[in-house]
Design a protein around this motif. Structure first.
Motif, PDB file in Angstrom:
ATOM      1  N   LEU A 165      10.021   4.053   2.229  1.00 34.12           N
ATOM      2  CA  LEU A 165       9.020   5.044   1.865  1.00 34.12           C
ATOM      3  C   LEU A 165       9.699   6.387   1.678  1.00 34.12           C
ATOM      4  O   LEU A 165      10.663   6.702   2.372  1.00 34.12           O
ATOM      5  CB  LEU A 165       7.956   5.146   2.959  1.00 34.12           C
ATOM      6  N   HIS A 166       9.166   7.182   0.755  1.00 34.23           N
ATOM      7  CA  HIS A 166       9.714   8.502   0.449  1.00 34.23           C
ATOM      8  C   HIS A 166       8.561   9.491   0.336  1.00 34.23           C
ATOM      9  O   HIS A 166       7.471   9.126  -0.099  1.00 34.23           O
ATOM     10  CB  HIS A 166      10.462   8.491  -0.887  1.00 34.23           C
ATOM     11  N   HIS A 167       8.820  10.723   0.667  1.00 37.57           N
ATOM     12  CA  HIS A 167       7.842  11.794   0.472  1.00 37.57           C
ATOM     13  C   HIS A 167       6.515  11.497   1.159  1.00 37.57           C
ATOM     14  O   HIS A 167       5.446  11.723   0.594  1.00 37.57           O
ATOM     15  CB  HIS A 167       7.610  12.068  -1.022  1.00 37.57           C
ATOM     16  N   GLY A 168       6.570  10.965   2.375  1.00 36.67           N
ATOM     17  CA  GLY A 168       5.351  10.663   3.107  1.00 36.67           C
ATOM     18  C   GLY A 168       4.548  11.918   3.423  1.00 36.67           C
ATOM     19  O   GLY A 168       5.107  12.953   3.761  1.00 36.67           O
ATOM     20  N   ASP A 169       3.266  11.815   3.277  1.00 38.57           N
ATOM     21  CA  ASP A 169       2.343  12.901   3.588  1.00 38.57           C
ATOM     22  C   ASP A 169       1.412  12.383   4.675  1.00 38.57           C
ATOM     23  O   ASP A 169       0.481  11.623   4.404  1.00 38.57           O
ATOM     24  CB  ASP A 169       1.573  13.306   2.334  1.00 38.57           C
ATOM     25  N   ARG A 170       1.655  12.784   5.927  1.00 37.66           N
ATOM     26  CA  ARG A 170       0.881  12.284   7.056  1.00 37.66           C
ATOM     27  C   ARG A 170      -0.554  12.795   7.056  1.00 37.66           C
ATOM     28  O   ARG A 170      -1.448  12.127   7.550  1.00 37.66           O
ATOM     29  CB  ARG A 170       1.574  12.640   8.383  1.00 37.66           C
ATOM     30  N   VAL A 171      -0.799  13.970   6.501  1.00 39.24           N
ATOM     31  CA  VAL A 171      -2.166  14.497   6.442  1.00 39.24           C
ATOM     32  C   VAL A 171      -2.995  13.661   5.465  1.00 39.24           C
ATOM     33  O   VAL A 171      -4.097  13.217   5.781  1.00 39.24           O
ATOM     34  CB  VAL A 171      -2.183  15.992   6.052  1.00 39.24           C
ATOM     35  N   ALA A 172      -2.470  13.437   4.275  1.00 34.14           N
ATOM     36  CA  ALA A 172      -3.167  12.642   3.263  1.00 34.14           C
ATOM     37  C   ALA A 172      -2.999  11.140   3.496  1.00 34.14           C
ATOM     38  O   ALA A 172      -3.653  10.335   2.837  1.00 34.14           O
ATOM     39  CB  ALA A 172      -2.672  13.003   1.870  1.00 34.14           C
ATOM     40  N   GLN A 173      -2.121  10.758   4.402  1.00 32.94           N
ATOM     41  CA  GLN A 173      -1.819   9.366   4.743  1.00 32.94           C
ATOM     42  C   GLN A 173      -1.364   8.561   3.524  1.00 32.94           C
ATOM     43  O   GLN A 173      -1.772   7.429   3.319  1.00 32.94           O
ATOM     44  CB  GLN A 173      -3.021   8.684   5.395  1.00 32.94           C
ATOM     45  N   CYS A 174      -0.500   9.174   2.712  1.00 34.57           N
ATOM     46  CA  CYS A 174       0.034   8.457   1.557  1.00 34.57           C
ATOM     47  C   CYS A 174       1.546   8.662   1.483  1.00 34.57           C
ATOM     48  O   CYS A 174       2.076   9.620   2.020  1.00 34.57           O
ATOM     49  CB  CYS A 174      -0.640   8.891   0.264  1.00 34.57           C
ATOM     50  N   SER A 175       2.195   7.729   0.827  1.00 38.74           N
ATOM     51  CA  SER A 175       3.642   7.814   0.682  1.00 38.74           C
ATOM     52  C   SER A 175       4.072   7.085  -0.575  1.00 38.74           C
ATOM     53  O   SER A 175       3.455   6.099  -0.987  1.00 38.74           O
ATOM     54  CB  SER A 175       4.345   7.185   1.886  1.00 38.74           C
ATOM     55  N   GLU A 176       5.156   7.588  -1.164  1.00 40.93           N
ATOM     56  CA  GLU A 176       5.787   6.900  -2.287  1.00 40.93           C
ATOM     57  C   GLU A 176       6.644   5.775  -1.731  1.00 40.93           C
ATOM     58  O   GLU A 176       7.195   5.852  -0.635  1.00 40.93           O
ATOM     59  CB  GLU A 176       6.658   7.875  -3.076  1.00 40.93           C
ATOM     60  N   PHE A 177       6.772   4.729  -2.513  1.00 41.84           N
ATOM     61  CA  PHE A 177       7.512   3.545  -2.119  1.00 41.84           C
ATOM     62  C   PHE A 177       8.614   3.269  -3.135  1.00 41.84           C
ATOM     63  O   PHE A 177       8.450   3.555  -4.317  1.00 41.84           O
ATOM     64  CB  PHE A 177       6.521   2.373  -2.054  1.00 41.84           C
ATOM     65  N   GLY A 178       9.745   2.753  -2.669  1.00 44.78           N
ATOM     66  CA  GLY A 178      10.820   2.378  -3.575  1.00 44.78           C
ATOM     67  C   GLY A 178      11.563   1.161  -3.070  1.00 44.78           C
ATOM     68  O   GLY A 178      11.657   0.929  -1.868  1.00 44.78           O
ATOM     69  N   ILE A 179      12.083   0.388  -4.003  1.00 40.95           N
ATOM     70  CA  ILE A 179      12.858  -0.809  -3.667  1.00 40.95           C
ATOM     71  C   ILE A 179      13.980  -0.945  -4.677  1.00 40.95           C
ATOM     72  O   ILE A 179      13.829  -0.592  -5.845  1.00 40.95           O
ATOM     73  CB  ILE A 179      11.977  -2.087  -3.676  1.00 40.95           C
ATOM     74  N   GLY A 180      15.110  -1.432  -4.227  1.00 40.31           N
ATOM     75  CA  GLY A 180      16.224  -1.732  -5.111  1.00 40.31           C
ATOM     76  C   GLY A 180      16.918  -2.998  -4.657  1.00 40.31           C
ATOM     77  O   GLY A 180      17.413  -3.055  -3.531  1.00 40.31           O
ATOM     78  N   ILE A 181      16.895  -4.022  -5.490  1.00 36.35           N
ATOM     79  CA  ILE A 181      17.667  -5.239  -5.235  1.00 36.35           C
ATOM     80  C   ILE A 181      18.742  -5.260  -6.302  1.00 36.35           C
ATOM     81  O   ILE A 181      18.450  -5.435  -7.487  1.00 36.35           O
ATOM     82  CB  ILE A 181      16.805  -6.504  -5.265  1.00 36.35           C
ATOM     83  N   TYR A 182      19.969  -5.033  -5.873  1.00 38.99           N
ATOM     84  CA  TYR A 182      21.076  -4.885  -6.811  1.00 38.99           C
ATOM     85  C   TYR A 182      22.111  -6.002  -6.694  1.00 38.99           C
ATOM     86  O   TYR A 182      23.153  -5.934  -7.315  1.00 38.99           O
ATOM     87  CB  TYR A 182      21.743  -3.522  -6.627  1.00 38.99           C
ATOM     88  N   HIS A 183      21.826  -7.004  -5.895  1.00 38.29           N
ATOM     89  CA  HIS A 183      22.713  -8.163  -5.819  1.00 38.29           C
ATOM     90  C   HIS A 183      22.247  -9.156  -6.887  1.00 38.29           C
ATOM     91  O   HIS A 183      21.145  -9.706  -6.783  1.00 38.29           O
ATOM     92  CB  HIS A 183      22.651  -8.791  -4.427  1.00 38.29           C
ATOM     93  N   PRO A 184      23.040  -9.387  -7.922  1.00 43.14           N
ATOM     94  CA  PRO A 184      22.577 -10.186  -9.067  1.00 43.14           C
ATOM     95  C   PRO A 184      22.150 -11.609  -8.710  1.00 43.14           C
ATOM     96  O   PRO A 184      21.298 -12.178  -9.390  1.00 43.14           O
ATOM     97  CB  PRO A 184      23.777 -10.186 -10.027  1.00 43.14           C
ATOM     98  N   ASP A 185      22.683 -12.184  -7.643  1.00 45.11           N
ATOM     99  CA  ASP A 185      22.319 -13.547  -7.267  1.00 45.11           C
ATOM    100  C   ASP A 185      20.912 -13.640  -6.680  1.00 45.11           C
ATOM    101  O   ASP A 185      20.390 -14.742  -6.488  1.00 45.11           O
ATOM    102  CB  ASP A 185      23.313 -14.111  -6.252  1.00 45.11           C
ATOM    103  N   TYR A 186      20.289 -12.506  -6.375  1.00 46.55           N
ATOM    104  CA  TYR A 186      18.997 -12.501  -5.691  1.00 46.55           C
ATOM    105  C   TYR A 186      17.882 -11.858  -6.513  1.00 46.55           C
ATOM    106  O   TYR A 186      16.785 -11.646  -6.020  1.00 46.55           O
ATOM    107  CB  TYR A 186      19.128 -11.789  -4.343  1.00 46.55           C
ATOM    108  N   VAL A 187      18.145 -11.547  -7.768  1.00 48.39           N
ATOM    109  CA  VAL A 187      17.160 -10.906  -8.634  1.00 48.39           C
ATOM    110  C   VAL A 187      16.289 -11.976  -9.299  1.00 48.39           C
ATOM    111  O   VAL A 187      16.788 -12.998  -9.758  1.00 48.39           O
ATOM    112  CB  VAL A 187      17.874 -10.037  -9.699  1.00 48.39           C
TER     113      VAL A 187
END
Length: 181
Positions: A75-97
């Motif tokens: 999670l990135h840029h979490g806002d505890r007052v608004a109770q929202c957060s941006e989410f990110g994922i990165g799978i960079y191992h080619p055998d698991y994509v």
């Protein structure tokens, strides 16, 4: 540690820096996921990594499969007052994509975000050309919320940026349906 059907999400440790740095050498996957890439010497990567380790926010996880580091999620840029957060994922191992590891990791992270961290809304942005990611997000229950046309310069051209989101109530409804099935 958080366990899914296929993956384990665990805290990022100092010894993970070399594995994560090595994954960033998969340039095509990094560009497709992040929109940009530049060579980063291990020393610079480790300095950034140290700042993260020493920081107070610990919302990032290693994605691991059978002891192999395949990427990260968080999670990135979490806002505890608004109770929202941006989410990110990165799978960079080619055998698991493209084999369901990302979707499983997303489900585990959403369970943590909604049930443990008490977020009300999780959102993300992705390139409009990333059909595989968009399909995975839709499969997990994210809905399209908007599109910024030709917003990102990626690999020699401008592409749309797609915004998607999920409310805790939507996630709970999806969980209820899946448990009955």
């Amino acid at each position: 540690m958080l366990k899914g059907k296929l993956v384990t999400l665990r805290a990022i440790e100092r010894e993970d820096s070399k594995a994560l740095h090595a994954l960033e050498k998969n340039v095509e996957l990094v560009i497709f996921g992040d929109g940009t890439w530049s060579p980063t010497p291990l020393a610079n990567f480790e300095k950034r990594f140290e700042k993260y380790i020493e920081g107070s926010e610990k919302n990032q996880f290693i994605i691991e499969v059978d002891g192999v580091v395949i990427g990260s999620i968080g999670l990135h840029h979490g806002d505890r007052v608004a109770q929202c957060s941006e989410f990110g994922i990165g799978i960079y191992h080619p055998d698991y994509v493209g084999k369901g590891y990302g979707s499983d990791a997303i489900q585990v992270m959403l369970r943590w975000a909604f049930r443990i961290q008490n977020y009300r809304r999780i959102w993300l942005t992705t390139g409009g050309n990333n059909a595989r990611a968009i399909a995975a997000y839709e499969k997990c229950g994210f809905v399209h919320e908007g599109r910024l046309r030709e917003h990102v310069f990626e690999n020699g051209r401008f592409i749309d940026l797609v915004q998607m989101g999920m409310l805790r109530t939507e996630w709970e409804a999806k969980q209820s349906i899946e448990q009955r099935a």
